[in-house]
Structures are given as structure tokens and as C-alpha cells.
Design a protein around this motif. Structure first.
Motif, PDB file in Angstrom:
ATOM      1  N   ARG A  99     -47.234 -67.097 -13.696  1.00  0.00           N
ATOM      2  CA  ARG A  99     -47.279 -66.520 -12.349  1.00  0.00           C
ATOM      3  C   ARG A  99     -45.871 -66.173 -11.878  1.00  0.00           C
ATOM      4  N   SER A 100     -45.146 -65.491 -12.700  1.00  0.00           N
ATOM      5  CA  SER A 100     -43.763 -65.175 -12.352  1.00  0.00           C
ATOM      6  C   SER A 100     -43.553 -63.689 -12.067  1.00  0.00           C
ATOM      7  N   GLY A 101     -44.632 -62.928 -11.949  1.00  0.00           N
ATOM      8  CA  GLY A 101     -44.507 -61.501 -11.673  1.00  0.00           C
ATOM      9  C   GLY A 101     -44.193 -61.223 -10.211  1.00  0.00           C
ATOM     10  N   ARG A 102     -44.017 -59.947  -9.904  1.00  0.00           N
ATOM     11  CA  ARG A 102     -43.666 -59.545  -8.550  1.00  0.00           C
ATOM     12  C   ARG A 102     -44.711 -59.985  -7.534  1.00  0.00           C
ATOM     13  N   LEU A 103     -45.988 -59.779  -7.845  1.00  0.00           N
ATOM     14  CA  LEU A 103     -47.031 -60.134  -6.892  1.00  0.00           C
ATOM     15  C   LEU A 103     -47.062 -61.633  -6.645  1.00  0.00           C
ATOM     16  N   ALA A 104     -46.878 -62.428  -7.691  1.00  0.00           N
ATOM     17  CA  ALA A 104     -46.866 -63.883  -7.515  1.00  0.00           C
ATOM     18  C   ALA A 104     -45.723 -64.312  -6.607  1.00  0.00           C
ATOM     19  N   VAL A 105     -44.564 -63.688  -6.774  1.00  0.00           N
ATOM     20  CA  VAL A 105     -43.418 -64.010  -5.912  1.00  0.00           C
ATOM     21  C   VAL A 105     -43.724 -63.610  -4.470  1.00  0.00           C
ATOM     22  N   ALA A 106     -44.316 -62.421  -4.291  1.00  0.00           N
ATOM     23  CA  ALA A 106     -44.647 -61.963  -2.943  1.00  0.00           C
ATOM     24  C   ALA A 106     -45.653 -62.895  -2.280  1.00  0.00           C
ATOM     25  N   GLN A 107     -46.639 -63.334  -3.023  1.00  0.00           N
ATOM     26  CA  GLN A 107     -47.641 -64.250  -2.473  1.00  0.00           C
ATOM     27  C   GLN A 107     -47.023 -65.606  -2.126  1.00  0.00           C
ATOM     28  N   ALA A 108     -46.121 -66.084  -2.971  1.00  0.00           N
ATOM     29  CA  ALA A 108     -45.473 -67.371  -2.707  1.00  0.00           C
ATOM     30  C   ALA A 108     -44.610 -67.301  -1.450  1.00  0.00           C
TER      31      ALA A 108
END
Length: 216
Positions: A99-108
């Protein structure tokens, strides 16, 4: 003799009235000064600009309050509201390799913005206005690369909430470009570039935008 009295009498009366008038004027001045003193008014002939009332919020948490970061966590920086401005706060979020992609970062980051500030952050004056139900997803077909779609149209969010999201995303290397982030909403409107500037941080009610093409 009659002539001298006729001409001398008015002058005599004028001389006698002069001190009386001066005494009355002096009494009025003294009474006015006493009234001003009784009202707590301090007279001055120089205009005084006291300036804006100073904020009592430190907008800074005490060192050593943050707990030890858990394994597989990364340090991130988000923007909270403090003293009517945006101020950075360091947080740690768990992101594993899957879960290290852009979307995962944005969600975090969005999850951190939605969390109620810690007790130490609240004591320092921090708050957040990002809605708890807000969601973020990736680009749609035809969206420019790097677009993030929010569950609400960006302009429909509270101004400070939008500024929090924009600055937190725009200053995260994997999400922003040159202090800007591409955001869209759930509708058919094309995404736009939202800028995080010094003015945005000082006045979160103003988040400038540019066309998506200007960021490509």
C-alpha cells in the motif's frame, strides 16, 4: 465728571468680568478632566495603534509527546488549523509495501486530517475541519496523470478544510507538483490544479486554482 463716569463705567465692568470668565472656563476644563478620569479615559494627543490582538495559542506541541512510531510506518506532515492559519504537524502512518502507491498515501493523509487532534495538539490550539465522511479515489479515464478525485466537489468543502487537504497533498512529494495538486470531485467537472501558497497558509479561506493543463 459725568463724562468720565460714563466712559469709565463700562471699562470697569469689563475688567471685573474678565477674571470671572476665566474662572468659569478653568472650572469647565477641570470638570471635564475629572469626568474623563472617572471614566477611565487617558487623554492623549497622539493616535495610538495597538495592532491586532496577540494570539495566546502556541501552535506548537511539547517535544517528546509523540509516541514511538510503529513498525512499517512513515513520517508525514499534515496541515491543521491553529490561530486561524494553517500550521504543520508531524504524524506517522502505517504503509506496508503493498500500500505504498499514490492513492494509499493520499488516503492515509486524509485519514490523519480527519482525526481529532491529540490532547497535546488541542492544548496547543490545533483543530481540523476536514469532514469525517470525505473520501479520495484515483483518476478517472481521461483525467490528467496525478489526479485525485474527492468524494465532494472541492469548492463545496469548507474553505479551511479544502486548504488543509490541498496543502497536505501539495507538499507531499508523491502527490504534489510545485506546490500544487490536481483535484476533482464526484461529478463530471474536469479536475483543476489547487495551489498551496504562503497566502493560503496565512488565509485558509483563499485557495487559488489553475487549469490542469498549466500543471502538465
Amino acid at each position: 465728571m459725568r463724562s468720565e463716569r460714563a466712559h469709565g463705567a463700562p471699562r470697569g465692568r469689563a475688567v471685573r468680568r474678565g477674571p470671572r470668565r476665566a474662572a468659569v472656563a478653568l472650572a469647565a476644563v477641570v470638570a471635564g478632566a475629572a469626568l474623563a478620569a472617572g471614566c477611565g479615559i487617558r487623554s492623549t494627543t497622539v493616535p495610538v495603534d495597538a495592532g491586532a490582538a496577540p494570539s495566546r495559542m502556541p501552535c506548537r506541541t511539547a517535544s517528546g509527546e509523540a509516541p514511538a512510531p510503529p513498525p512499517q510506518s512513515v513520517s508525514v506532515r499534515i496541515y491543521l488549523v491553529c490561530a486561524s492559519q494553517l500550521v504543520t504537524v508531524d504524524r506517522t502512518v502505517e504503509l506496508d509495501e503493498s500500500r505504498s502507491g499514490r492513492l494509499a498515501v493520499a488516503q492515509a493523509l486524509l485519514g490523519e486530517l480527519q482525526q481529532e487532534p491529540s490532547a497535546g495538539e488541542r492544548r496547543a490550539g490545533f483543530s481540523t475541519v476536514v469532514p469525517a465522511g470525505l473520501r479520495v479515489s484515483g483518476p478517472r479515464k481521461g483525467d490528467p496523470e496525478g489526479t485525485l478525485r474527492l468524494g465532494e466537489q472541492p469548492e463545496d468543502l469548507p474553505a479551511e478544510a479544502l486548504a488543509q487537504v490541498v496543502c497536505s497533498y501539495a507538499e507531499t512529494e508523491t502527490l504534489g507538483t510545485g506546490g500544487a495538486v490536481l483535484l476533482g470531485g464526484p461529478g463530471d467537472y474536469a479536475p483543476r490544479g489547487y495551489l498551496c501558497t504562503t497566502e493560503t497558509k496565512n488565509r485558509p479561506a483563499d485557495v487559488p486554482t489553475v487549469g490542469a493543463a498549466e500543471l502538465s
